[in-house]
Design a protein around this motif. Sequence first.
Motif, PDB file in Angstrom:
ATOM      1  N   THR A   2       0.842  -1.180   0.000  1.00 22.79           N
ATOM      2  CA  THR A   2       0.000   0.000   0.000  1.00 22.79           C
ATOM      3  C   THR A   2       0.878   1.231   0.000  1.00 22.79           C
ATOM      4  O   THR A   2       2.065   1.185   0.318  1.00 22.79           O
ATOM      5  N   GLY A   3       0.288   2.362  -0.370  1.00 22.10           N
ATOM      6  CA  GLY A   3       1.048   3.602  -0.358  1.00 22.10           C
ATOM      7  C   GLY A   3       1.717   3.886  -1.678  1.00 22.10           C
ATOM      8  O   GLY A   3       1.454   3.263  -2.701  1.00 22.10           O
ATOM      9  N   THR A   4       2.610   4.847  -1.663  1.00 25.18           N
ATOM     10  CA  THR A   4       3.284   5.284  -2.879  1.00 25.18           C
ATOM     11  C   THR A   4       4.376   4.303  -3.265  1.00 25.18           C
ATOM     12  O   THR A   4       4.858   3.534  -2.436  1.00 25.18           O
ATOM     13  N   ARG A  46       5.760  -0.184   4.264  1.00 30.01           N
ATOM     14  CA  ARG A  46       4.785  -0.152   3.180  1.00 30.01           C
ATOM     15  C   ARG A  46       4.614  -1.528   2.547  1.00 30.01           C
ATOM     16  O   ARG A  46       3.516  -1.922   2.162  1.00 30.01           O
ATOM     17  N   ARG A  47       5.709  -2.275   2.454  1.00 27.91           N
ATOM     18  CA  ARG A  47       5.677  -3.577   1.795  1.00 27.91           C
ATOM     19  C   ARG A  47       5.186  -4.709   2.693  1.00 27.91           C
ATOM     20  O   ARG A  47       4.927  -5.804   2.214  1.00 27.91           O
ATOM     21  N   THR A  48       5.075  -4.459   3.978  1.00 29.94           N
ATOM     22  CA  THR A  48       4.711  -5.513   4.926  1.00 29.94           C
ATOM     23  C   THR A  48       3.200  -5.581   5.096  1.00 29.94           C
ATOM     24  O   THR A  48       2.541  -4.555   5.250  1.00 29.94           O
ATOM     25  N   ARG A  49       2.675  -6.806   5.044  1.00 25.87           N
ATOM     26  CA  ARG A  49       1.239  -7.005   5.238  1.00 25.87           C
ATOM     27  C   ARG A  49       0.810  -6.489   6.607  1.00 25.87           C
ATOM     28  O   ARG A  49       1.481  -6.724   7.613  1.00 25.87           O
ATOM     29  N   LYS A  50      -0.334  -5.814   6.606  1.00 26.92           N
ATOM     30  CA  LYS A  50      -0.833  -5.252   7.865  1.00 26.92           C
ATOM     31  C   LYS A  50      -1.891  -6.130   8.520  1.00 26.92           C
ATOM     32  O   LYS A  50      -2.318  -5.847   9.638  1.00 26.92           O
ATOM     33  N   ASP A  51      -2.335  -7.173   7.813  1.00 30.85           N
ATOM     34  CA  ASP A  51      -3.417  -8.000   8.347  1.00 30.85           C
ATOM     35  C   ASP A  51      -2.929  -9.379   8.787  1.00 30.85           C
ATOM     36  O   ASP A  51      -3.729 -10.287   8.991  1.00 30.85           O
ATOM     37  N   GLY A  52      -1.616  -9.540   8.923  1.00 37.97           N
ATOM     38  CA  GLY A  52      -1.077 -10.829   9.329  1.00 37.97           C
ATOM     39  C   GLY A  52      -1.293 -11.106  10.810  1.00 37.97           C
ATOM     40  O   GLY A  52      -1.647 -10.212  11.604  1.00 37.97           O
ATOM     41  N   ALA A  53      -1.061 -12.355  11.189  1.00 38.24           N
ATOM     42  CA  ALA A  53      -1.202 -12.743  12.594  1.00 38.24           C
ATOM     43  C   ALA A  53      -0.143 -12.048  13.439  1.00 38.24           C
ATOM     44  O   ALA A  53       0.961 -11.745  12.971  1.00 38.24           O
ATOM     45  N   ALA A  61      -0.286  -4.326  13.592  1.00 38.27           N
ATOM     46  CA  ALA A  61       0.273  -3.319  12.693  1.00 38.27           C
ATOM     47  C   ALA A  61      -0.362  -1.960  12.941  1.00 38.27           C
ATOM     48  O   ALA A  61       0.317  -0.917  12.855  1.00 38.27           O
ATOM     49  N   ALA A  62      -1.649  -1.939  13.238  1.00 42.21           N
ATOM     50  CA  ALA A  62      -2.336  -0.670  13.494  1.00 42.21           C
ATOM     51  C   ALA A  62      -1.772   0.010  14.732  1.00 42.21           C
ATOM     52  O   ALA A  62      -1.563   1.236  14.739  1.00 42.21           O
ATOM     53  N   GLU A  63      -1.526  -0.752  15.777  1.00 43.23           N
ATOM     54  CA  GLU A  63      -0.950  -0.181  17.000  1.00 43.23           C
ATOM     55  C   GLU A  63       0.450   0.351  16.738  1.00 43.23           C
ATOM     56  O   GLU A  63       0.828   1.418  17.240  1.00 43.23           O
ATOM     57  N   TYR A  64       1.231  -0.394  15.954  1.00 42.46           N
ATOM     58  CA  TYR A  64       2.592   0.044  15.650  1.00 42.46           C
ATOM     59  C   TYR A  64       2.570   1.325  14.816  1.00 42.46           C
ATOM     60  O   TYR A  64       3.432   2.196  14.970  1.00 42.46           O
ATOM     61  N   GLY A  65       1.576   1.449  13.937  1.00 47.30           N
ATOM     62  CA  GLY A  65       1.511   2.600  13.050  1.00 47.30           C
ATOM     63  C   GLY A  65       1.015   3.874  13.696  1.00 47.30           C
ATOM     64  O   GLY A  65       1.105   4.948  13.085  1.00 47.30           O
ATOM     65  N   GLU A  66       0.484   3.782  14.907  1.00 48.43           N
ATOM     66  CA  GLU A  66      -0.004   4.992  15.573  1.00 48.43           C
ATOM     67  C   GLU A  66       1.121   5.994  15.819  1.00 48.43           C
ATOM     68  O   GLU A  66       0.910   7.207  15.751  1.00 48.43           O
ATOM     69  N   LYS A  67       2.305   5.489  16.116  1.00 43.74           N
ATOM     70  CA  LYS A  67       3.482   6.352  16.283  1.00 43.74           C
ATOM     71  C   LYS A  67       4.583   5.817  15.382  1.00 43.74           C
ATOM     72  O   LYS A  67       5.676   5.476  15.839  1.00 43.74           O
ATOM     73  N   ASP A 112       9.639  -7.066  14.049  1.00 42.52           N
ATOM     74  CA  ASP A 112      10.658  -7.976  13.525  1.00 42.52           C
ATOM     75  C   ASP A 112      10.495  -8.137  12.015  1.00 42.52           C
ATOM     76  O   ASP A 112      11.480  -8.203  11.275  1.00 42.52           O
ATOM     77  N   LYS A 113       9.238  -8.211  11.555  1.00 44.63           N
ATOM     78  CA  LYS A 113       8.993  -8.309  10.119  1.00 44.63           C
ATOM     79  C   LYS A 113       9.537  -7.083   9.378  1.00 44.63           C
ATOM     80  O   LYS A 113      10.098  -7.205   8.282  1.00 44.63           O
ATOM     81  N   LEU A 114       9.359  -5.904   9.973  1.00 45.73           N
ATOM     82  CA  LEU A 114       9.847  -4.679   9.335  1.00 45.73           C
ATOM     83  C   LEU A 114      11.358  -4.715   9.159  1.00 45.73           C
ATOM     84  O   LEU A 114      11.874  -4.419   8.071  1.00 45.73           O
ATOM     85  N   LEU A 115      12.062  -5.050  10.225  1.00 47.33           N
ATOM     86  CA  LEU A 115      13.515  -5.064  10.152  1.00 47.33           C
ATOM     87  C   LEU A 115      14.002  -6.163   9.213  1.00 47.33           C
ATOM     88  O   LEU A 115      14.958  -5.967   8.453  1.00 47.33           O
ATOM     89  N   GLN A 116      13.369  -7.310   9.247  1.00 42.30           N
ATOM     90  CA  GLN A 116      13.734  -8.379   8.328  1.00 42.30           C
ATOM     91  C   GLN A 116      13.496  -7.954   6.884  1.00 42.30           C
ATOM     92  O   GLN A 116      14.308  -8.239   5.999  1.00 42.30           O
ATOM     93  N   ARG A 117      12.380  -7.278   6.623  1.00 47.00           N
ATOM     94  CA  ARG A 117      12.094  -6.810   5.267  1.00 47.00           C
ATOM     95  C   ARG A 117      13.150  -5.833   4.784  1.00 47.00           C
ATOM     96  O   ARG A 117      13.616  -5.903   3.644  1.00 47.00           O
ATOM     97  N   ALA A 118      13.567  -4.908   5.643  1.00 44.37           N
ATOM     98  CA  ALA A 118      14.605  -3.956   5.267  1.00 44.37           C
ATOM     99  C   ALA A 118      15.927  -4.665   4.985  1.00 44.37           C
ATOM    100  O   ALA A 118      16.634  -4.346   4.022  1.00 44.37           O
ATOM    101  N   ALA A 119      16.261  -5.653   5.826  1.00 48.88           N
ATOM    102  CA  ALA A 119      17.494  -6.409   5.608  1.00 48.88           C
ATOM    103  C   ALA A 119      17.421  -7.186   4.302  1.00 48.88           C
ATOM    104  O   ALA A 119      18.404  -7.265   3.549  1.00 48.88           O
TER     105      ALA A 119
END
Length: 433
Positions: A2-4, A46-53, A61-67, A112-119
């Motif tokens: 999602t996103g640009t 942006r590339r990480t699924r937000k609806d995963g377990a 993901a919603a809680e993480y995205g608040e800040k 952890d998914k975010l950092l793994q995705r960046a790596a």
Amino acid sequence: MTGTPIPEDISTRLQRIAHLAKEDPQRAFLSLSHYIDVDLLREAHRRTRKDGAVGVDGRTAAEYGEKLEENLQDLLDRFKSGRYKAPPVRRTYIPKGDGTATRPIGIPTFEDKLLQRAAVMALEAVYEQDFLDCSYGFRPGRSAHGALNALRKGLMEMGGGWILDVDISSFFDSLSHCHLRSFLDQRVRDGVLRRTIDKWLAAGVMEEGVVSHPDAGTPQGGVVSPLLANVYLHEVIDRWFVSDVKPRLRGRAFMIRYADDLAMVFANEADARVAKDMLAERLGLYGLSLHPTKTRVVEFRPRDEAKGTDSRSFDFLGFTHYWARSRRKGSWMVMRKTASSRVRRTLKRLSAWCRRHRHQPVAWQHARIVMALRGHYNYFGLPGNMRALECLRRAVEGIWQKWLNRRSQNRHMRWARFAQLLKRYPLPRPVLR
């Protein structure tokens, strides 16, 4: 996603890494972690699924995205300073094969998914220059359909041959950390990134509140796991097949690999059987083994040319491959249909779902069954597979009618009434790709 789209500066940096890796195949990168910054983490988000377990921390993901910006900066600081602690992954199980067995997968935390995705984005820029054309699994711009099409094209060009149908026993649980580190040493020696990878490998698995720390393997489900698996199998199988096996063969041969699923095709039967012994020995050197019954050599040629009375078939990536004559020209062609094990698994899971949700509103059930069918069609809707897809759709209708008829003791959803219901809530017909 999602996103640009990916920002131009991030794309330029990743292209720079790729250019350096391609320019010097022997180059070992001593500094990759400085390419991972807040911008790259934002793109990873942006590339990480937000609806995963959710993982062991229960954070969505919603809680993480608040800040988000604050969280990304904190994550980056901990990553660069070495204070980042990889949490254990939450283990769950999914059906495997025909549904009689299960496969463990790990669910990391969202951070952890975010950092793994960046790596992975940084590592892919390096390893995409090394990986061979025979590898299709979890690579940018490649897919299971690409692997299937390449396999079919190769078989048609060779006129068939002998298939070494390979099944590696518990690959993701048996992958040696020691050997993986030695493979990574050849290309990536960045201290910050390598220490973080070691933390992911040693993070452990949480199951029923108990954390265990296996000394081998990488949990399926982690974002970085497929890339590490590709690095491992690239060294153990892909390069070995091209440099050591093919020069010793009498006839033509090629290989197609999708993650740990692979098929080797040989024009000569003796080559196939020798390669099987060589592969068993090769895997043994790196802590892996062939499944004793699932790994086999199959004669796969048109019926007129096969030694036996009939041609054999084999399964690969959920499809059964077999020979059939073209309706137009009458020539032999490689055809594909949904493997029976996949059909049984799909119907078994759907039946269990309908049983659990049989009291839900019909419209709600219909919407989700349609979504599941379309997902099935998207993958299995290859040319020549229409009959199997139509059979599946009719079987799904039967399962749905069965459980609607059991919503109460007064069975009122007989076939005549169900036929009327299908006019209002029709199930989609298969569409081939």
